[in-house]
Design an enzyme around this catalytic site. Structure first.
Site, PDB file in Angstrom:
ATOM      1  N   GLY A  88       2.871   6.703 -15.539  1.00 30.48           N
ATOM      2  CA  GLY A  88       4.191   6.378 -15.548  1.00 30.48           C
ATOM      3  C   GLY A  88       5.050   6.379 -14.630  1.00 30.48           C
ATOM      4  O   GLY A  88       5.952   5.150 -14.893  1.00 30.48           O
ATOM      5  N   GLY A  92       4.875   9.692 -18.639  1.00 30.37           N
ATOM      6  CA  GLY A  92       4.969   9.514 -19.916  1.00 30.37           C
ATOM      7  C   GLY A  92       4.636  11.140 -20.877  1.00 30.37           C
ATOM      8  O   GLY A  92       3.598  11.802 -20.239  1.00 30.37           O
ATOM      9  N   GLU A 106      -5.614   9.569 -15.153  1.00 28.17           N
ATOM     10  CA  GLU A 106      -5.874   9.612 -16.945  1.00 28.17           C
ATOM     11  C   GLU A 106      -7.438   9.457 -17.797  1.00 28.17           C
ATOM     12  O   GLU A 106      -7.705   9.911 -18.411  1.00 28.17           O
ATOM     13  CB  GLU A 106      -5.636   8.174 -16.964  1.00 28.17           C
ATOM     14  CG  GLU A 106      -3.719   7.782 -17.004  1.00 28.17           C
ATOM     15  CD  GLU A 106      -3.573   7.269 -15.873  1.00 28.17           C
ATOM     16  OE1 GLU A 106      -2.656   7.325 -15.226  1.00 28.17           O
ATOM     17  OE2 GLU A 106      -4.500   7.405 -14.215  1.00 28.17           O
ATOM     18  N   ASP A 166      -3.520   3.033 -16.492  1.00 29.53           N
ATOM     19  CA  ASP A 166      -2.712   1.852 -16.698  1.00 29.53           C
ATOM     20  C   ASP A 166      -1.363   1.489 -15.808  1.00 29.53           C
ATOM     21  O   ASP A 166      -1.250   1.466 -14.415  1.00 29.53           O
ATOM     22  CB  ASP A 166      -2.365   1.825 -18.478  1.00 29.53           C
ATOM     23  CG  ASP A 166      -0.734   2.777 -18.630  1.00 29.53           C
ATOM     24  OD1 ASP A 166      -0.995   3.732 -17.930  1.00 29.53           O
ATOM     25  OD2 ASP A 166      -0.787   2.760 -20.148  1.00 29.53           O
TER      26      ASP A 166
END
Length: 388
Positions: A148, A100, A171, A179
């Site tokens: 993402g 993202g 991340e 996530d």
């Protein structure tokens, strides 16, 4: 969930190289009313639907505009009894989706703009929409699939990897956490593999994405367009029809079939050394082991955000016993905590903006990340809770 391909491979924080865009022609059997300058394209072939992430220059990085187009379209298709399958792919020949637009999120966060967390909220709703889709969903992850992009694929029924697939959840290198439902799918990989991937950002390539359990099938890249055409040609396919076709193409794809999983010889070490009940225990176990492999992992982890590592450890520990619909609200709480904190901004500055690869984490040791800091990332959001 980020555009992590800007992380340089020569850095100990990095897990991938900058990739140059090269657009691949779209499937010939389709008609589309969308213009080529749109960031996501939707096509229908009889009862089948196709989603094309259309930002090849940006490695199909996911932005809020795309999320707000894909979610309602999937819900529309889910409510239509005539729709029998959804396929999602990335434009170009380099990436499915590299993540993202995380730099934009941090810029909004610095200004205190609520849109900074809106991206996370709406992305997680999309992840859940994919996971609960009542029709088969086929993700053709032919190329870079990170952050993402993982969220757009891993929750679907079928994930088709190729020799060009590059999977990672790195991340912790930018002060974030894995996530998009990582708290659900990572602890469900075998042994402690998911935690290892989450903490170290280790890259899986090609067939090993399937061997790890992330992809359901492996098909050679030069046959992906043909596979897409054959899927779209199936007349109102059932799930078993799709399985049979994917299985056949996989059986005909022998590239790298004799190559062992790159982590297979280390799985005993991973299960043993990453079984600690805290990040501190894992670091101590690696140091005590003292093998060349263990010391290498220790050096990697010492470069990551201590806060991110401890958040991630708790996230996956809790997520192992939660449903996806429980994990995603938890991850939104964590995302709010990251936006309120320091390391997310510092990691993006160091790795994606200034690229000095010298983040100044705060706290800068895992011992400095107190239970109060951790609890603050997991606290309920009141009327801002994500309800699925």
């Amino acid at each position: 969930m980020m555009m992590l391909l800007n992380i340089l491979s020569r850095s100990s924080l990095g897990r991938a190289s900058v990739i140059v865009r090269h657009l691949r022609p779209s499937c010939a059997a389709m008609s589309t009313s969308a213009s080529t300058d749109e960031d996501v394209l939707f096509d229908n072939v009889d009862t089948k639907c196709l989603v094309t992430l259309n930002r090849p220059k940006a490695l199909n990085a996911l932005n809020l505009s795309m999320v707000r187009k894909i979610t309602p379209k999937l819900k529309e298709w889910a409510a239509d009894p005539k729709i029998s399958m959804v396929i999602i792919k990335g434009a170009g020949d380099k990436a499915f989706c590299a993540g993202g637009d995380i730099k934009a999120v941090t810029e909004l966060g610095k200004l205190g703009d609520p849109m900074a967390v809106s991206f996370f909220r709406e992305e997680y709703i999309l992840n859940n929409t994919i996971a609960t889709l009542p029709i088969p969903y086929v993700a053709l992850i032919d190329g870079i699939t990170m952050g993402g992009g993982v969220g757009l694929s891993v929750h679907g029924l079928f994930r088709v990897a190729t020799e060009k697939t590059l999977f990672a959840m790195p991340e912790t290198a930018i002060g974030l956490f894995p996530d998009v439902g990582g708290g659900y799918f990572l602890p469900r990989l075998r042994g402690k593999l998911g935690l290892f991937l989450a903490l170290t950002g280790y890259r899986l390539k090609g067939r090993e994405v399937q061997l790890a359990g992330v992809a359901t099938h492996f098909v050679e890249s030069n046959r992906i367009t043909e596979l897409e055409d054959r899927l779209l040609a199936l007349p109102s396919p059932s799930q078993s029809d799709i399985v049979q076709l994917l299985d056949r193409y996989q059986s005909e794809s022998q590239l790298g079939a004799d190559k062992p999983f790159s982590l297979e010889s280390h799985m005993d070490n991973i299960n043993r050394l990453f079984s600690g009940s805290s990040v501190e225990e894992i670091l101590q176990a690696l140091e005590t082991d003292g093998s060349e492999w263990a010391i290498k992992q220790l050096e990697i982890l010492k470069k990551m955000s201590p806060t991110s590592m401890k958040i991630t450890h708790r996230q996956l520990t809790l997520g192992a016993n939660m449903s996806l619909q429980e994990v995603l609200p938890m991850e939104l709480r964590i995302a709010h905590g990251c936006v309120r904190g320091n390391d997310f901004y510092e990691g993006v500055r160091s790795v994606l903006v200034e690229r000095d690869n010298n983040p100044q984490w705060n706290p800068n040791t895992v011992e400095g990340v107190t239970e109060d800091i951790l609890d603050d990332h997991f606290r309920h959001l009141g009327d801002k809770e994500l309800v699925l």
